[in-house]
Structure formats: C-alpha cells, structure tokens
Motif scaffolding. Structure first.
Motif, PDB file in Angstrom:
ATOM      1  N   LYS A 186       0.710  -1.148   0.387  1.00 44.63           N
ATOM      2  CA  LYS A 186       0.177  -0.015   0.213  1.00 44.63           C
ATOM      3  C   LYS A 186       1.153   1.626   0.184  1.00 44.63           C
ATOM      4  O   LYS A 186       1.763   0.972   0.758  1.00 44.63           O
ATOM      5  CB  LYS A 186      -0.744  -0.186   1.371  1.00 44.63           C
ATOM      6  N   ASP A 187       0.340   1.709  -0.787  1.00 49.49           N
ATOM      7  CA  ASP A 187       1.580   3.593  -1.015  1.00 49.49           C
ATOM      8  C   ASP A 187       0.707   4.213   0.541  1.00 49.49           C
ATOM      9  O   ASP A 187      -0.729   5.080   0.062  1.00 49.49           O
ATOM     10  CB  ASP A 187       0.837   3.944  -2.522  1.00 49.49           C
ATOM     11  N   ILE A 188       1.179   4.827   1.352  1.00 50.14           N
ATOM     12  CA  ILE A 188       0.210   5.950   2.316  1.00 50.14           C
ATOM     13  C   ILE A 188       1.072   7.039   1.709  1.00 50.14           C
ATOM     14  O   ILE A 188       2.340   7.139   2.301  1.00 50.14           O
ATOM     15  CB  ILE A 188       0.522   5.623   3.540  1.00 50.14           C
ATOM     16  N   GLN A 189       0.244   8.217   1.951  1.00 49.50           N
ATOM     17  CA  GLN A 189       0.625   9.285   1.696  1.00 49.50           C
ATOM     18  C   GLN A 189       0.192  10.070   2.898  1.00 49.50           C
ATOM     19  O   GLN A 189      -0.330  10.687   2.848  1.00 49.50           O
ATOM     20  CB  GLN A 189       0.300  10.193   0.751  1.00 49.50           C
ATOM     21  N   LEU A 190       1.754  10.703   3.431  1.00 50.24           N
ATOM     22  CA  LEU A 190       1.553  11.191   4.877  1.00 50.24           C
ATOM     23  C   LEU A 190       1.622  12.632   4.483  1.00 50.24           C
ATOM     24  O   LEU A 190       2.089  13.227   3.941  1.00 50.24           O
ATOM     25  CB  LEU A 190       2.356  10.758   5.947  1.00 50.24           C
ATOM     26  N   PRO A 191       0.326  13.998   5.698  1.00 47.96           N
ATOM     27  CA  PRO A 191       0.379  15.608   5.168  1.00 47.96           C
ATOM     28  C   PRO A 191       1.759  15.582   5.533  1.00 47.96           C
ATOM     29  O   PRO A 191       2.652  14.727   6.249  1.00 47.96           O
ATOM     30  CB  PRO A 191      -0.122  15.902   6.068  1.00 47.96           C
ATOM     31  N   PRO A 192       2.680  16.171   4.777  1.00 51.67           N
ATOM     32  CA  PRO A 192       3.542  17.203   5.444  1.00 51.67           C
ATOM     33  C   PRO A 192       3.562  17.920   7.074  1.00 51.67           C
ATOM     34  O   PRO A 192       2.819  18.259   7.615  1.00 51.67           O
ATOM     35  CB  PRO A 192       3.775  18.432   4.078  1.00 51.67           C
TER      36      PRO A 192
END
Length: 106
Positions: free
Chosen positions: A22-28
């Motif tokens: 899974k590709d998880i994009q965390l907020p900056p």
C-alpha cells in the motif's frame, strides 16, 4: 472436518498469493523543532524527527524537568529502537530540557 484436496489447494493458493504493497501518503509536517544554537538542536533534527513530528515535543509538559527528558530520550532508544548514538544523547536532552522543558528562558 475432512478437507478435500481442491479445498486445500485453493487455500494454499490464497495464502501464497503476493500481498500488494500500500502506498501511504502522509501530510507534510507543519511544525518544526524550535531553532537553537545548542548542539542538540541539529542532533534532535537528525534523530527525533525521523520517527515522529516535532509536535510530539511541543505536547510534553513545559514543567518537565531534565530527568523527564533524559528518560524520554533513553526510552526512544531502548523501547522504540531509535538509532541515537549514546554520545549524542546528553546534547539532545540538554536541547529538549532548555527548549521544551522547565529550563526554558522566562
């Protein structure tokens, strides 16, 4: 319960199937460590924020004394396996106590 060969083969096929990553994009991060001329500032940037946000420090009690910060840094290394060099720990503790703890300038 008796398993038929087809059921066993089907079950093994499901268990052997590759699991999709899974590709998880965390907020900056919007919070940065408080800048300081103390040597522990750069060491905290390099060690602490690789695992958690700088917000973590801001939410610690501002009345926390040096032993609290020392225990927290040692806990991060011992329990969470933070890759902090032993020789960097006193300077990180010094920075945290003076910047976020009860040694802050008034």
């Amino acid at each position: 319960m008796k398993h038929t060969p087809c059921l066993v083969v089907a079950l093994l096929a499901v268990l052997a199937a590759p699991i999709a990553a899974k590709d998880i994009q965390l907020p900056p991060d919007t919070v940065q460590l408080t800048p300081s001329p103390l040597p522990g500032y750069a060491k905290a940037q390099a060690n602490c924020t690789m695992c958690h946000s700088a917000e973590y420090m801001r939410y610690q009690p501002p009345s926390a004394a040096r032993p609290y910060w020392d225990a927290m840094v040692h806990r991060m290394k011992a329990v969470f396996k933070a890759p902090i060099a032993d020789e960097d720990m006193p300077e990180i503790v010094d920075y945290l106590a003076k910047t976020y703890g009860n040694e802050q300038p008034k």
